[in-house]
Design a protein around this motif. Structure first.
Motif, PDB file in Angstrom:
ATOM      1  N   GLU A  28     -56.178  57.365  30.241  1.00  0.00           N
ATOM      2  CA  GLU A  28     -56.667  58.435  30.546  1.00  0.00           C
ATOM      3  C   GLU A  28     -55.716  59.212  31.293  1.00  0.00           C
ATOM      4  OE1 GLU A  28     -57.539  57.488  35.478  1.00  0.00           O
ATOM      5  OE2 GLU A  28     -58.181  56.360  34.192  1.00  0.00           O
ATOM      6  N   GLN A  29     -54.089  59.029  31.474  1.00  0.00           N
ATOM      7  CA  GLN A  29     -53.097  60.016  31.212  1.00  0.00           C
ATOM      8  C   GLN A  29     -53.282  61.361  30.444  1.00  0.00           C
ATOM      9  OE1 GLN A  29     -49.176  59.170  31.886  1.00  0.00           O
ATOM     10  NE2 GLN A  29     -48.854  61.554  32.451  1.00  0.00           N
ATOM     11  N   VAL A  30     -53.752  60.914  29.090  1.00  0.00           N
ATOM     12  CA  VAL A  30     -53.453  61.827  27.772  1.00  0.00           C
ATOM     13  C   VAL A  30     -55.340  62.481  27.709  1.00  0.00           C
ATOM     14  CG1 VAL A  30     -53.272  61.961  26.112  1.00  0.00           C
ATOM     15  CG2 VAL A  30     -52.371  60.410  26.247  1.00  0.00           C
ATOM     16  N   ALA A  31     -56.036  62.200  28.539  1.00  0.00           N
ATOM     17  CA  ALA A  31     -57.444  62.149  28.361  1.00  0.00           C
ATOM     18  C   ALA A  31     -57.373  63.662  29.131  1.00  0.00           C
ATOM     19  CB  ALA A  31     -58.728  61.212  28.727  1.00  0.00           C
ATOM     20  N   MET A  32     -56.742  62.993  30.751  1.00  0.00           N
ATOM     21  CA  MET A  32     -57.170  64.030  31.266  1.00  0.00           C
ATOM     22  C   MET A  32     -55.673  65.521  31.326  1.00  0.00           C
ATOM     23  SD  MET A  32     -58.944  63.089  33.188  1.00  0.00           S
ATOM     24  CE  MET A  32     -59.335  63.962  34.992  1.00  0.00           C
ATOM     25  N   ASP A  33     -54.907  64.919  30.491  1.00  0.00           N
ATOM     26  CA  ASP A  33     -54.012  66.198  30.956  1.00  0.00           C
ATOM     27  C   ASP A  33     -54.638  67.626  29.409  1.00  0.00           C
ATOM     28  OD1 ASP A  33     -51.490  67.865  30.275  1.00  0.00           O
ATOM     29  OD2 ASP A  33     -51.548  66.660  28.240  1.00  0.00           O
ATOM     30  N   MET A  34     -54.509  68.219  30.312  1.00  0.00           N
ATOM     31  CA  MET A  34     -55.232  69.727  30.172  1.00  0.00           C
ATOM     32  C   MET A  34     -53.459  70.516  29.168  1.00  0.00           C
ATOM     33  SD  MET A  34     -58.195  69.242  30.627  1.00  0.00           S
ATOM     34  CE  MET A  34     -59.024  70.741  29.766  1.00  0.00           C
ATOM     35  N   VAL A  79     -51.375  72.827  26.475  1.00  0.00           N
ATOM     36  CA  VAL A  79     -51.126  73.061  25.094  1.00  0.00           C
ATOM     37  C   VAL A  79     -50.125  73.467  24.856  1.00  0.00           C
ATOM     38  CG1 VAL A  79     -53.972  72.491  25.047  1.00  0.00           C
ATOM     39  CG2 VAL A  79     -53.273  74.989  25.584  1.00  0.00           C
ATOM     40  N   THR A  80     -49.867  73.826  23.782  1.00  0.00           N
ATOM     41  CA  THR A  80     -48.888  74.520  23.533  1.00  0.00           C
ATOM     42  C   THR A  80     -48.930  75.901  22.495  1.00  0.00           C
ATOM     43  OG1 THR A  80     -47.168  72.562  23.750  1.00  0.00           O
ATOM     44  CG2 THR A  80     -46.231  74.112  22.304  1.00  0.00           C
ATOM     45  N   ILE A  81     -49.175  76.992  22.644  1.00  0.00           N
ATOM     46  CA  ILE A  81     -49.174  77.920  21.881  1.00  0.00           C
ATOM     47  C   ILE A  81     -47.959  78.572  21.847  1.00  0.00           C
ATOM     48  CG2 ILE A  81     -50.927  79.786  21.840  1.00  0.00           C
ATOM     49  CD1 ILE A  81     -52.734  78.355  24.124  1.00  0.00           C
ATOM     50  N   SER A  82     -47.194  78.918  20.356  1.00  0.00           N
ATOM     51  CA  SER A  82     -46.484  79.839  20.017  1.00  0.00           C
ATOM     52  C   SER A  82     -45.608  79.049  20.624  1.00  0.00           C
ATOM     53  CB  SER A  82     -46.668  81.331  19.862  1.00  0.00           C
ATOM     54  OG  SER A  82     -47.630  81.397  19.411  1.00  0.00           O
ATOM     55  N   GLY A  83     -44.921  77.439  21.101  1.00  0.00           N
ATOM     56  CA  GLY A  83     -43.772  77.217  21.557  1.00  0.00           C
ATOM     57  C   GLY A  83     -44.066  77.142  23.318  1.00  0.00           C
ATOM     58  N   GLU A  84     -45.259  77.738  23.607  1.00  0.00           N
ATOM     59  CA  GLU A  84     -45.572  78.172  25.172  1.00  0.00           C
ATOM     60  C   GLU A  84     -46.223  77.489  25.494  1.00  0.00           C
ATOM     61  OE1 GLU A  84     -46.378  81.685  28.422  1.00  0.00           O
ATOM     62  OE2 GLU A  84     -45.575  81.733  26.639  1.00  0.00           O
ATOM     63  N   THR A  85     -45.914  75.953  26.662  1.00  0.00           N
ATOM     64  CA  THR A  85     -46.751  75.379  27.044  1.00  0.00           C
ATOM     65  C   THR A  85     -47.684  76.307  28.048  1.00  0.00           C
ATOM     66  OG1 THR A  85     -45.222  73.489  26.978  1.00  0.00           O
ATOM     67  CG2 THR A  85     -46.800  73.035  28.461  1.00  0.00           C
ATOM     68  N   VAL A  86     -49.199  75.710  27.585  1.00  0.00           N
ATOM     69  CA  VAL A  86     -50.175  76.179  29.103  1.00  0.00           C
ATOM     70  C   VAL A  86     -51.118  75.425  29.480  1.00  0.00           C
ATOM     71  CG1 VAL A  86     -51.914  78.494  28.713  1.00  0.00           C
ATOM     72  CG2 VAL A  86     -50.487  78.862  27.139  1.00  0.00           C
ATOM     73  N   ASP A  87     -51.196  74.978  30.613  1.00  0.00           N
ATOM     74  CA  ASP A  87     -52.405  74.604  31.574  1.00  0.00           C
ATOM     75  C   ASP A  87     -53.731  75.396  31.644  1.00  0.00           C
ATOM     76  OD1 ASP A  87     -52.891  72.415  32.934  1.00  0.00           O
ATOM     77  OD2 ASP A  87     -51.715  73.083  34.644  1.00  0.00           O
ATOM     78  N   LEU A  88     -54.396  74.409  30.952  1.00  0.00           N
ATOM     79  CA  LEU A  88     -55.810  74.535  31.086  1.00  0.00           C
ATOM     80  C   LEU A  88     -56.750  74.516  32.299  1.00  0.00           C
ATOM     81  CD1 LEU A  88     -57.015  74.458  27.214  1.00  0.00           C
ATOM     82  CD2 LEU A  88     -56.286  76.543  27.878  1.00  0.00           C
ATOM     83  N   SER A  89     -56.369  73.565  32.511  1.00  0.00           N
ATOM     84  CA  SER A  89     -56.744  73.658  34.405  1.00  0.00           C
ATOM     85  C   SER A  89     -56.713  74.245  35.128  1.00  0.00           C
ATOM     86  CB  SER A  89     -56.393  72.211  34.519  1.00  0.00           C
ATOM     87  OG  SER A  89     -55.465  72.072  34.851  1.00  0.00           O
TER      88      SER A  89
END
Length: 148
Positions: free
Chosen positions: A83-89, A91-101
């Motif tokens: 559930e935690q993995v499913a709720m994790d929003m 993503v890593t783009i070009s080495g940078e972590t972005v929170d889509l939520s």
């Protein structure tokens, strides 16, 4: 007067006999000899005291119960992790972590365009924003896996 061996199987480390007035101390899972009258009174509490000859059966049931509880805990932990993995929003783009939520709809659309996710359908008017973010997250993660 006869004697009988009984065993304390309650949750505590030891139990002091307050029922019969003997004040005898019963260590957990150790057989103790008591008078028949005391044994009869204590054995009325079948969740706390048992006869010595029933100890092996009790220990087997206790082991099965603990095993079932451990399996249930492992299953619950796996479900919580899924559930935690499913709720994790994130993503890593070009080495940078972005929170889509934390991104607004237009920012997510700009991100989709900048990443050239042409096969990702745009957000529909009836689609909820969390659903759209999940689709974008999955597409970005899929894109990241295919480039590695």
């Amino acid at each position: 007067m006869g004697m009988q061996s009984i065993v304390y199987v309650g949750p505590k480390e030891f139990k002091r006999d307050t029922v019969t007035g003997s004040r005898q101390i019963f260590p957990r899972l150790k057989p103790i000899e008591v008078k028949d009258e005391c044994a009869a009174m204590l054995l009325r509490f079948d969740n706390v005291f048992i006869e010595q000859n029933h100890l092996k059966d009790f220990l087997a049931r206790e082991a099965q119960r603990e095993e079932a509880m451990a399996e249930e805990a492992a299953k619950n932990e796996a479900l919580a992790k899924a559930e935690q993995v499913a709720m994790d929003m994130t993503v890593t783009i070009s080495g940078e972590t972005v929170d889509l939520s934390k991104m607004t709809g237009p920012k997510v659309a700009t991100l989709v365009e900048s990443l050239d996710l042409a096969d990702l359908a745009p957000k529909g008017p009836q689609e909820a924003m969390p659903d759209y973010r999940k689709r974008v997250r999955d597409a970005i993660r899929e894109m990241g896996e295919s480039t590695e």
